[in-house]
Design a protein around this motif. Structure first.
Motif, PDB file in Angstrom:
ATOM      1  N   TYR A   1       1.014  -1.131   0.171  1.00  0.00           N
ATOM      2  CA  TYR A   1       0.104   0.083  -0.078  1.00  0.00           C
ATOM      3  C   TYR A   1       0.871   1.171   0.037  1.00  0.00           C
ATOM      4  O   TYR A   1       0.670   2.272  -0.833  1.00  0.00           O
ATOM      5  CB  TYR A   1      -1.095  -0.075   1.253  1.00  0.00           C
ATOM      6  CG  TYR A   1      -1.823   1.103   1.327  1.00  0.00           C
ATOM      7  CD1 TYR A   1      -3.122   1.175   0.478  1.00  0.00           C
ATOM      8  CD2 TYR A   1      -1.725   2.153   2.089  1.00  0.00           C
ATOM      9  CE1 TYR A   1      -3.988   1.903   0.600  1.00  0.00           C
ATOM     10  CE2 TYR A   1      -2.555   3.151   2.300  1.00  0.00           C
ATOM     11  CZ  TYR A   1      -3.781   3.017   1.529  1.00  0.00           C
ATOM     12  OH  TYR A   1      -4.681   4.018   1.565  1.00  0.00           O
TER      13      TYR A   1
ATOM     14  N   LEU B   1      -6.896   9.932   3.820  1.00  0.00           N
ATOM     15  CA  LEU B   1      -6.708   9.004   3.002  1.00  0.00           C
ATOM     16  C   LEU B   1      -7.857   8.561   1.969  1.00  0.00           C
ATOM     17  O   LEU B   1      -7.579   8.399   0.857  1.00  0.00           O
ATOM     18  CB  LEU B   1      -6.218   7.702   3.801  1.00  0.00           C
ATOM     19  CG  LEU B   1      -4.905   7.557   4.600  1.00  0.00           C
ATOM     20  CD1 LEU B   1      -4.873   6.522   5.244  1.00  0.00           C
ATOM     21  CD2 LEU B   1      -4.001   7.632   3.323  1.00  0.00           C
ATOM     22  N   ARG B   2      -9.121   8.691   2.741  1.00  0.00           N
ATOM     23  CA  ARG B   2     -10.310   8.472   1.736  1.00  0.00           C
ATOM     24  C   ARG B   2     -10.498   9.490   0.693  1.00  0.00           C
ATOM     25  O   ARG B   2     -10.991   9.123  -0.333  1.00  0.00           O
ATOM     26  CB  ARG B   2     -11.346   7.969   2.574  1.00  0.00           C
ATOM     27  CG  ARG B   2     -11.208   7.040   3.720  1.00  0.00           C
ATOM     28  CD  ARG B   2     -12.865   6.523   4.190  1.00  0.00           C
ATOM     29  NE  ARG B   2     -12.511   5.476   4.830  1.00  0.00           N
ATOM     30  CZ  ARG B   2     -13.633   4.766   5.441  1.00  0.00           C
ATOM     31  NH1 ARG B   2     -14.903   5.042   5.095  1.00  0.00           N
ATOM     32  NH2 ARG B   2     -13.423   3.562   6.166  1.00  0.00           N
TER      33      ARG B   2
ATOM     34  N   ALA C   1      -8.042   8.577  -1.968  1.00  0.00           N
ATOM     35  CA  ALA C   1      -8.553   7.348  -2.593  1.00  0.00           C
ATOM     36  C   ALA C   1      -9.782   7.749  -3.633  1.00  0.00           C
ATOM     37  O   ALA C   1      -9.608   7.298  -4.981  1.00  0.00           O
ATOM     38  CB  ALA C   1      -8.825   6.391  -1.719  1.00  0.00           C
TER      39      ALA C   1
ATOM     40  N   THR D   1      -7.945   1.296   0.767  1.00  0.00           N
ATOM     41  CA  THR D   1      -7.918   2.262   1.921  1.00  0.00           C
ATOM     42  C   THR D   1      -8.758   1.882   3.029  1.00  0.00           C
ATOM     43  O   THR D   1      -8.070   1.791   4.293  1.00  0.00           O
ATOM     44  CB  THR D   1      -8.028   3.635   1.695  1.00  0.00           C
ATOM     45  OG1 THR D   1      -7.324   4.030   0.407  1.00  0.00           O
ATOM     46  CG2 THR D   1      -8.155   4.424   2.742  1.00  0.00           C
TER      47      THR D   1
ATOM     48  N   TYR E   1      -6.635  -0.804   4.505  1.00  0.00           N
ATOM     49  CA  TYR E   1      -5.480  -0.392   5.474  1.00  0.00           C
ATOM     50  C   TYR E   1      -6.015   0.053   6.504  1.00  0.00           C
ATOM     51  O   TYR E   1      -5.298  -0.412   7.676  1.00  0.00           O
ATOM     52  CB  TYR E   1      -4.913   0.635   4.608  1.00  0.00           C
ATOM     53  CG  TYR E   1      -4.075   1.423   5.421  1.00  0.00           C
ATOM     54  CD1 TYR E   1      -4.293   2.664   6.060  1.00  0.00           C
ATOM     55  CD2 TYR E   1      -2.594   0.862   5.567  1.00  0.00           C
ATOM     56  CE1 TYR E   1      -3.207   3.532   6.690  1.00  0.00           C
ATOM     57  CE2 TYR E   1      -1.683   1.686   6.326  1.00  0.00           C
ATOM     58  CZ  TYR E   1      -2.080   2.879   6.735  1.00  0.00           C
ATOM     59  OH  TYR E   1      -1.283   3.509   7.665  1.00  0.00           O
TER      60      TYR E   1
END
Length: 769
Positions: free
Chosen positions: A685, A705-706, A709, A725, A728
């Motif tokens: 990742y 992160l989202r 993404a 994500t 993760y």
């Protein structure tokens, strides 16, 4: 002995020597921040291999120097481009400054980077000594020192070296046997050839088996000095405890009484301390409150013990809630393991605490409850009140309404606190007009993408450096202690009373059961609390409501419930009331060790033969006037210029095409990673982020992160990045360990899409369309 046989035996000696050196260096991955076994193993392997091949010293130094530069970049400058000269200048400046500190003898002030450099230089020197002793046939001293080191580490630290001791013992005995065989052969005795080897190795094998059998099956008397590791972990050694995070001195995650010096990396520990059976699914377990911030950590303003009996209403520390707070009655049963410290955690506002066969005492300053004898309890039965706070009432509170007793204790800050911390606090809260929204502004600031949650590579403040100032303005990486302390200090800086709370988070849900209470069967949630659940958070005072718990650490939601104006008495979780903290930005970096530049003398070069005097004859040909002429003369100056030109052209080509070959490198690396567990998935990742950055898709500091993404998925018309994500986040925050083929497929598909659909024009644009 035949040359081929001697080379084979020498190779075996080097292999066994590398194994011993690795087992001696391996504890570093648990006792310091260099928690990357592959890097340290690779450093030892390369060092021993280069020496075995007898390469020129300058070539060995160059190879190790490149390894050192890459490691320093990855370990300390991963947020900068690998080919950037800026981080090299920063590293050089840091090393230069630390040489001055070292010259002055101030070892406690050495930086983590310099400590890492010193460690690997020492490791390289030890490797050189090992190689010399292997070739000289004098290995016994190193063998003895290796065993003594591992025994000391096994005794005086939490590192379990028993397996390493066995491996070193076997490898060392084999080396001693092979060296003796080589001495016999070199003395001129030539009996038997292959028969000699077979008999000799059979003898070595039998000796090793007998020694191991005697050691494993022999009597083992009980320890005469119980648990010396726990004693030595409490001893303050300046070079280990006051220095930065490199020497974490066996610092493991878990409950600790002493909070006066916070910081440093933490090794994970999932030892179970107790199980909790309660009516709440998100109970935090409080142990103590600290109210004095020193600039390095937390202390209590004093200790005043009292017998905990009768009504608890006479103890203000146990009555955090006031009239505007709705409460519900709850009960819980805590069952402790043998590994648990002598503590009695509780939740909410305790109204009764019972332990089997013992009286209790209360520290009226910290709120810590213990048995009067100081011994551990097996079980604890608690009755407590769980609060639900009204947000509309919390928003009615303004500064200046607090009682004098609260202002005197819970607004304390050291005079040494840097002014920029106070300025930052004012800037964060300036746009809010009530206490609750000011508090939430600080919570959201700390949960934003500006900061990253990690227990690795977390520095400890050095010298006069302030713990909170270092976290807010320099490292911006840490765990609960960093976030909770920063929140308390920021709030106090703007006149909001706050105190630091330590204990345990809700732990891991392991099942549900029922219990008969008051003649009725009620559901009970059973959770398992380990050392890894040790936690700290913040309580903020609101006149009329009391002390309200807030959670500034990313991925944690907090224990208290809140009700909004619109929903009346309907409670909702604190994660909703306190805002959804933005997720950590970057995948957790695996610890990478730095590898030093080996300073080794280059072998003296043979001097070129002196040129003979020459004259031109009538035909213009060169003729020797004296001496012999060994072939045509070579213009070494021209050869050097050609070599420099070719090297410069190659370097220029590499710089021009760096994006292409670096992309190919990371694509190949991505395809070689086999997804077998959580660690391999995290590596893949993280590598994916590097590949996306090279292709022009770089995540900004304001993106979660989202959010990033979703940007990637829009570019490639899919949802693979968002799914990865989510996996993760489950691995990082949900303690999930299992992997599936689906995850590997998603990674492969997204990697292929990046390679196929991104063109050079998009690469040079540097931004997603």
């Amino acid at each position: 002995m035949e040359t081929a046989a001697k080379k084979s035996l020498t190779a075996v000696l080097y292999l066994l020597g590398s194994i011993i050196l690795w087992e001696c260096a391996r504890p570093v991955t648990e006792l310091t921040v260099l928690q990357s076994e592959p890097i340290i193993l690779a450093f030892i392997a390369v060092t021993m291999l280069l020496s075995y091949l007898r390469l020129p010293g300058w070539l060995q130094a160059a190879g190790n120097g490149l390894m050192l530069l890459y490691s320093l970049h990855y370990f300390f400058f991963s947020n900068q481009a690998l080919l950037s000269a800026e981080w090299i200048r920063q590293a050089a400046r840091n090393i230069y400054q630390n040489f001055g500190i070292l010259w002055q003898g101030r070892l406690v002030n050495l930086s983590d980077l310099f400590s890492t450099l010193i460690f690997f230089v020492l490791l390289w020197l030890i490797g050189q000594v090992l190689q010399h002793w292997i070739r000289a046939g004098r290995f016994f001293l190193f063998f003895f020192l290796a065993l003594a080191l591992l025994c000391a580490l096994n005794t005086f630290t939490f590192y379990d070296a028993r397996r390493s001791i066995v491996i070193v013992a076997v490898s060392g005995l084999m080396i001693l046997g092979i060296q003796e065989l080589m001495r016999v052969q070199e003395s001129g005795v030539k009996p038997g050839g292959k028969k000699l080897y077979s008999a000799w190795f059979l003898t070595i094998g039998m000796t090793v088996v007998l020694v191991l059998a005697a050691g494993l099956a022999g009597p083992k008397p009980a320890a005469q000095w119980p648990s010396p590791s726990s004693l030595f972990q409490k001893v303050s050694v300046p070079v280990l405890s006051k220095n930065g995070s490199f020497f974490s001195a066996g610092q493991r995650i878990g409950y600790d009484e002493d909070d006066s010096s916070l910081g440093g990396s933490l090794a994970m520990d999932t030892t179970v301390l107790f199980t909790a059976s309660s009516g709440g699914s998100n109970d935090y377990w409080k142990v103590a409150v600290k109210d004095v911030y020193s600039g390095k950590g937390w202390k209590s303003s004093g200790d005043s013990y009292a017998s905990l009996s009768g009504s608890y209403g006479r103890f203000s520390i146990l009555n955090p809630y006031e009239g505007n707070t709705a409460v519900s009655e709850e009960t819980a049963t805590l069952t402790f393991t043998n590994e648990s410290p002598a503590i009695l955690p509780y939740s909410g506002q305790p109204t009764a605490v019972q332990v089997q066969g013992g009286r209790l005492k209360l520290d009226q300053e910290t709120g810590q409850i213990q048995s009067s004898s100081g011994k551990k309890a097996k079980t604890e039965r608690i009755s407590y009140l769980q609060p639900t706070f009204r947000i509309d009432r919390l928003r009615q509170v303004q500064n200046g309404e607090d009682p004098l007793s609260v202002r005197e204790k819970d607004l304390q800050l050291p005079n040494s606190l840097p002014g920029r911390v106070r300025s930052l606090a004012r800037g964060i809260t300036a746009s809010q007009n009530n206490r609750y929204d000011k508090v939430m502004a600080v919570v959201n600031y700390l949960k934003s993408s500006r900061f990253s949650y990690s227990t690795d590579r977390v520095p400890r403040p050095t010298g006069n450096q302030d713990y909170v100032d270092q976290f807010l303005f320099r490292s911006k990486i840490g765990y609960c202690d960093n976030f909770s302390t920063a929140m308390a200090v920021l709030l106090r800086s703007v006149g909001i009373p706050a105190r630091w709370v330590k204990g345990f988070s809700s732990g891991t849900y392991v099942g549900q059961t029922t219990e008969t209470i008051g003649g009725k069967k009620v559901p009970r949630y059973v959770s398992e609390i380990t050392n890894a659940n040790a936690h700290s958070w913040v309580e903020v005072y609101f006149p009329g409501s009391g002390w309200v718990a807030f959670e500034p650490t990313p991925s944690f939601s907090g224990p208290d419930k809140f009700s909004s104006v619109s929903s009346g008495k309907e409670p909702f979780s604190s994660s909703a009331a306190q805002g959804k903290g933005m997720q950590n930005k970057l995948p957790a970096q695996t610890q990478k060790a730095a590898q030093p530049n080996r300073q080794q003398k280059t072998e003296p070069q043979s001097k070129p033969a002196p040129q003979s005097n020459r004259s031109l004859n009538a035909t213009g040909k060169a003729a020797a006037s004296s001496g012999n002429q060994n072939g045509p003369a070579v213009d070494w100056g021209m050869v050097g210029r050609i070599f420099i030109g070719v090297a410069a052209a190659g370097l220029l080509l590499a710089l021009i095409t760096w994006r292409r070959w670096l992309t190919a490198f990371y694509v190949r690396k991505q395809r070689r990673i086999k997804i077998r567990d959580r660690d391999s998935f995290n590596r893949a990742y993280k590598n994916l982020f590097r590949l996306l950055r090279l292709k022009g898709l770089d995540r900004s500091d304001t993106q979660t992160l989202r959010e990033f993404a979703e940007t990637v998925d829009r570019r490639f018309s899919g949802n693979g990045m968002l799914q990865l994500t989510k996996y993760y986040e489950r691995f990082i925050y949900g303690n999930q360990d299992t992997v599936s083929e689906r995850q590997s497929t998603l990674l492969d598909d997204l990697c292929a899409a990046i390679v196929e659909k991104m063109n050079p024009a998009a690469n040079s644009a540097g931004r997603p369309q």
